[in-house]
Design a protein around this motif. Structure first.
Motif, short mmCIF file in Angstrom:
data_model
loop_
_atom_site.label_atom_id
_atom_site.label_comp_id
_atom_site.label_asym_id
_atom_site.label_seq_id
_atom_site.Cartn_x
_atom_site.Cartn_y
_atom_site.Cartn_z
N ASP A 72 0.83 -1.10 0.04
CA ASP A 72 -0.05 -0.07 -0.04
C ASP A 72 0.77 1.40 0.02
N SER A 73 0.42 2.23 -0.83
CA SER A 73 1.30 3.61 -1.08
C SER A 73 0.70 4.49 0.16
N PRO A 74 1.47 5.13 0.90
CA PRO A 74 1.12 6.19 1.84
C PRO A 74 0.32 7.12 1.31
N ASP A 75 -0.76 7.85 2.22
CA ASP A 75 -1.57 8.58 1.85
C ASP A 75 -0.99 9.80 1.31
N LYS A 76 -1.55 10.47 0.33
CA LYS A 76 -1.09 11.85 -0.11
C LYS A 76 -1.67 12.95 0.93
N GLN A 77 -0.80 13.97 0.91
CA GLN A 77 -1.12 15.03 1.67
C GLN A 77 -2.28 15.85 1.46
N GLN A 78 -3.42 15.92 2.04
CA GLN A 78 -4.65 16.81 1.83
C GLN A 78 -4.34 18.06 1.70
N PRO A 79 -5.06 18.81 0.78
CA PRO A 79 -4.76 20.18 0.55
C PRO A 79 -5.19 20.85 1.52
N VAL B 17 1.15 27.32 1.17
CA VAL B 17 0.69 28.71 1.34
C VAL B 17 1.04 29.57 0.27
N GLU B 18 2.22 29.35 -0.31
CA GLU B 18 2.60 30.12 -1.54
C GLU B 18 1.43 30.04 -2.63
N GLU B 19 1.12 28.92 -2.89
CA GLU B 19 -0.14 28.71 -4.01
C GLU B 19 -1.40 29.67 -3.56
N ALA B 20 -1.60 29.45 -2.14
CA ALA B 20 -3.09 29.95 -1.57
C ALA B 20 -3.05 31.47 -1.69
#
Length: 235
Positions: free
Chosen positions: A90-97, A191-194
């Motif tokens: 199983d691959s680790p969960d991706k970080q949620q936005p 935060v840069e994208e936000a």
């Protein structure tokens, strides 16, 4: 559905135990369970410990159920530790936005007309400093995220200024406090994208006759609340 099977001999009877891939234990005979230390029968939900991965055979007795029983098998849930449920592949969960919340209005209202806005922001900044909290709110001039909100931009005077925060409750309060603003939420990977913005020059005309009992805000007071690296391009 994958499974593994094993047998258990109780007296003269062989009982087939089948462990399913969904962690369900199937027993091929109708059984009654008794606690050896207690004459009362045990019900399956009480018998299986939710934190146990094995059946304590030394604490129970198995015997065939009466012939009148119509059950063909008993299904019991055997709970296991969460790390036993996951496969090594199983691959680790991706970080949620992260979710950001904002109120927005034209720059003149936000930075030059709203008489309490400056005080509200500086008071919150002081509050965070006293409690050693990281700042979680910013002013963004002409934010790029507005492109995601055509229903807002068509009602918005330009250039626009948004107050952005990760604190939804506080943004709701600021919307009620400022009143003449629009609000919404969006997600961003970082935060840069936000807080990305379009370079814009902000200029306000000085009033010919200032009659308010308080001193007019000085130009550029908002620099403290701009995202890092954006101050020079904004004012």
């Amino acid at each position: 559905m994958l499974s593994s099977a094993s047998s258990l001999t109780v007296g003269s009877s062989a009982i087939m135990l089948t462990t399913m891939s969904n962690n369900t234990l199937l027993i091929n005979k109708p059984l009654c369970l008794h606690n050896n230390n207690n004459s009362k029968p045990l019900s399956l939900p009480n018998f299986f410990n939710a934190h146990s991965t094995s059946i304590p055979l030394n604490s129970i007795s198995f015997f065939n159920a009466p012939p009148s029983s119509t059950a063909s098998f008993i299904t019991a849930v055997a709970a296991t530790d969460s790390d036993q449920l996951s496969s090594s592949s199983d691959s680790p969960d991706k970080q949620q936005p992260n979710k950001y919340h904002f109120v927005v209005a034209n720059a003149k209202f936000m930075l030059d007309e709203e008489e309490h806005f400056k005080e509200l922001l500086y008071e919150r900044l002081r509050y965070f400093g006293e409690r050693n909290r990281d700042q979680d709110f910013w002013l963004v001039i002409e934010p790029k995220f507005l492109d995601k909100f055509p229903d807002i931009t068509k009602r918005l005077g330009r250039p626009a200024v948004a107050l952005v925060s990760t604190d939804a409750t506080w943004i709701t309060y600021m919307k009620l406090r400022l009143d003449r603003v629009l609000s919404a939420s969006y997600e961003a990977e970082n935060v840069e994208e936000a807080l990305a913005s379009n370079p814009t020059n902000i200029e306000f005309e000085k009033p010919a006759n200032w009659v308010a009992p308080y001193k007019k805000y000085e130009y550029g007071w908002w620099e403290t609340f701009l995202p890092a690296g954006s101050k020079e391009s904004k004012v």
